[in-house]
Design a protein around this motif. Structure first.
Motif, PDB file in Angstrom:
ATOM      1  N   ILE A 245       0.850  -1.192   0.000  1.00  0.00           N
ATOM      2  CA  ILE A 245       0.000   0.000   0.000  1.00  0.00           C
ATOM      3  C   ILE A 245       0.886   1.242   0.000  1.00  0.00           C
ATOM      4  CG2 ILE A 245      -1.613   1.371   1.392  1.00  0.00           C
ATOM      5  CD1 ILE A 245      -2.847  -1.388   2.265  1.00  0.00           C
ATOM      6  N   GLY A 246       1.923   1.250   0.827  1.00  0.00           N
ATOM      7  CA  GLY A 246       2.839   2.388   0.866  1.00  0.00           C
ATOM      8  C   GLY A 246       3.504   2.646  -0.468  1.00  0.00           C
ATOM      9  N   LEU A 247       3.966   1.583  -1.121  1.00  0.00           N
ATOM     10  CA  LEU A 247       4.607   1.740  -2.434  1.00  0.00           C
ATOM     11  C   LEU A 247       3.604   2.235  -3.483  1.00  0.00           C
ATOM     12  CD1 LEU A 247       6.879  -1.434  -2.480  1.00  0.00           C
ATOM     13  CD2 LEU A 247       7.625   0.962  -2.325  1.00  0.00           C
TER      14      LEU A 247
ATOM     15  N   ALA B 173      -5.681   2.753  -1.934  1.00  0.00           N
ATOM     16  CA  ALA B 173      -6.333   3.628  -0.956  1.00  0.00           C
ATOM     17  C   ALA B 173      -7.490   2.908  -0.280  1.00  0.00           C
ATOM     18  CB  ALA B 173      -6.811   4.909  -1.636  1.00  0.00           C
ATOM     19  N   ALA B 174      -8.257   2.139  -1.045  1.00  0.00           N
ATOM     20  CA  ALA B 174      -9.372   1.388  -0.460  1.00  0.00           C
ATOM     21  C   ALA B 174      -8.869   0.324   0.509  1.00  0.00           C
ATOM     22  CB  ALA B 174     -10.212   0.746  -1.563  1.00  0.00           C
ATOM     23  N   MET B 175      -7.800  -0.378   0.141  1.00  0.00           N
ATOM     24  CA  MET B 175      -7.249  -1.406   1.029  1.00  0.00           C
ATOM     25  C   MET B 175      -6.626  -0.782   2.283  1.00  0.00           C
ATOM     26  SD  MET B 175      -8.043  -4.291  -0.282  1.00  0.00           S
ATOM     27  CE  MET B 175      -9.549  -3.445  -0.738  1.00  0.00           C
TER      28      MET B 175
ATOM     29  N   LEU C  33      -9.501   0.269   4.500  1.00  0.00           N
ATOM     30  CA  LEU C  33     -10.078  -0.907   5.145  1.00  0.00           C
ATOM     31  C   LEU C  33      -9.212  -1.347   6.331  1.00  0.00           C
ATOM     32  CD1 LEU C  33     -12.131  -3.229   5.280  1.00  0.00           C
ATOM     33  CD2 LEU C  33     -10.699  -4.457   3.621  1.00  0.00           C
ATOM     34  N   GLN C  34      -7.906  -1.387   6.139  1.00  0.00           N
ATOM     35  CA  GLN C  34      -7.011  -1.765   7.230  1.00  0.00           C
ATOM     36  C   GLN C  34      -7.134  -0.776   8.385  1.00  0.00           C
ATOM     37  OE1 GLN C  34      -2.459  -1.630   7.310  1.00  0.00           O
ATOM     38  NE2 GLN C  34      -2.879  -3.750   6.690  1.00  0.00           N
ATOM     39  N   MET C  35      -7.182   0.505   8.083  1.00  0.00           N
ATOM     40  CA  MET C  35      -7.311   1.511   9.136  1.00  0.00           C
ATOM     41  C   MET C  35      -8.650   1.395   9.858  1.00  0.00           C
ATOM     42  SD  MET C  35      -4.521   3.201   9.416  1.00  0.00           S
ATOM     43  CE  MET C  35      -3.664   1.682   9.050  1.00  0.00           C
TER      44      MET C  35
ATOM     45  N   TYR D 211      -6.849   8.642   9.047  1.00  0.00           N
ATOM     46  CA  TYR D 211      -6.157   8.086   7.883  1.00  0.00           C
ATOM     47  C   TYR D 211      -7.153   7.481   6.894  1.00  0.00           C
ATOM     48  CZ  TYR D 211      -1.628   8.374  10.336  1.00  0.00           C
ATOM     49  OH  TYR D 211      -0.507   8.806  10.979  1.00  0.00           O
ATOM     50  N   ALA D 212      -8.151   6.759   7.402  1.00  0.00           N
ATOM     51  CA  ALA D 212      -9.148   6.130   6.525  1.00  0.00           C
ATOM     52  C   ALA D 212      -9.903   7.183   5.719  1.00  0.00           C
ATOM     53  CB  ALA D 212     -10.119   5.276   7.345  1.00  0.00           C
TER      54      ALA D 212
END
Length: 195
Positions: free
Chosen positions: A105-107, A119-121, A124-126, A156-157
Motif C-alpha cells: 500500500i505504501g509503495l 487507498a481502499a485497502m 479498510l485496514q485503518m 487516515y481512513a
C-alpha cells in the motif's frame, strides 16, 4: 514583458445531505495538497510495514506478531472483540496480510499506481484498526485511548477515501500513464482501480 499566469480556479457544485453547496478552489493548491497528503500517507504505511519486516526478517516476521494485539490488545468491552478473536485463529494469514499489505500500500501510494485500490485497502485496514481501538461500547460512548470515537486510524481512513475520490494517483503518478494505455482504454472498468 511576459504576463504571469493566474492559478486556475474552479467551482464545485454539489448536493450534500440534501443541501446545495458551491465553492471555488484553486487547482494548483489542490494538486499540491493532494500530492503532499499522498506522500505522507505513503510514508506512514511504508514505515509501519518496513519496521515490522525489520523486526523479524524477510521470511519470518518473528519479532513482530499480530497475536498480542488480537488476543490481548482488544478490550473485552469492545463490541467487536469477537471479530478480533476470530482473526486470531488465522494468524498465519493475518500477519503477512498486515505486513506486506502495509508495504505494498505504501509503495502504491508513493508511486501512484493502482491508487484507488491501494487507498481502499489502506482505508479498510485503518477501519479495522479503528474498530479494535474501542475500550467500550455505545453506552460508554465508544471510548478510545485518548478520547471518544475518533483516533488517527479513522483520520487516515477518511484521508485515503478522499484521495481516492480525487484520483490522487494521477498527480505525478504511474496511473496517469496507465490510464492512457490501450488496455485501460479498451477496458474502462480498470479505472476503478487506478487514479
Amino acid at each position: 514583458m511576459a504576463t504571469q499566469r493566474k492559478p486556475a480556479e474552479r467551482t464545485i457544485d454539489a448536493d450534500l445531505f440534501g443541501t446545495s453547496v458551491q465553492f471555488d478552489y484553486s487547482e494548483t493548491w489542490l494538486a499540491y495538497s493532494m500530492l503532499g497528503l499522498r506522500l505522507l500517507l505513503a510514508w506512514v504505511f511504508l514505515q509501519a510495514g518496513l519496521s515490522k519486516l525489520s523486526e523479524g526478517g524477510w521470511t519470518n516476521p518473528g519479532g513482530w506478531s499480530a497475536e498480542g494485539f488480537l488476543l490481548g490488545g482488544v478490550a473485552e468491552a469492545n463490541p467487536f472483540s469477537s471479530l478480533f478473536d476470530f482473526f486470531a485463529d488465522f494468524l498465519w494469514l493475518i500477519e503477512p496480510m498486515v505486513l506486506w499489505g502495509q508495504i505494498f500500500i505504501g509503495l502504491a501510494l508513493l508511486f501512484g499506481v493502482a491508487f484507488r485500490f491501494a487507498a481502499a485497502m489502506g482505508a479498510l485496514q485503518m477501519l479495522l484498526f479503528w474498530l479494535g481501538a474501542f475500550e467500550g461500547g455505545l453506552m460508554a460512548g465508544f471510548p478510545i485511548a485518548h478520547g471518544y470515537v475518533v483516533d488517527y486510524t479513522l483520520v487516515y481512513a477518511i484521508l485515503l477515501f478522499g484521495l481516492g475520490a480525487w484520483g490522487a494517483g494521477r498527480l505525478l503518478g504511474v496511473d496517469a500513464i496507465l490510464e492512457q494505455s490501450d488496455i485501460v482504454q479498451q477496458n474502462p472498468w480498470l479505472r476503478y482501480f487506478l487514479g
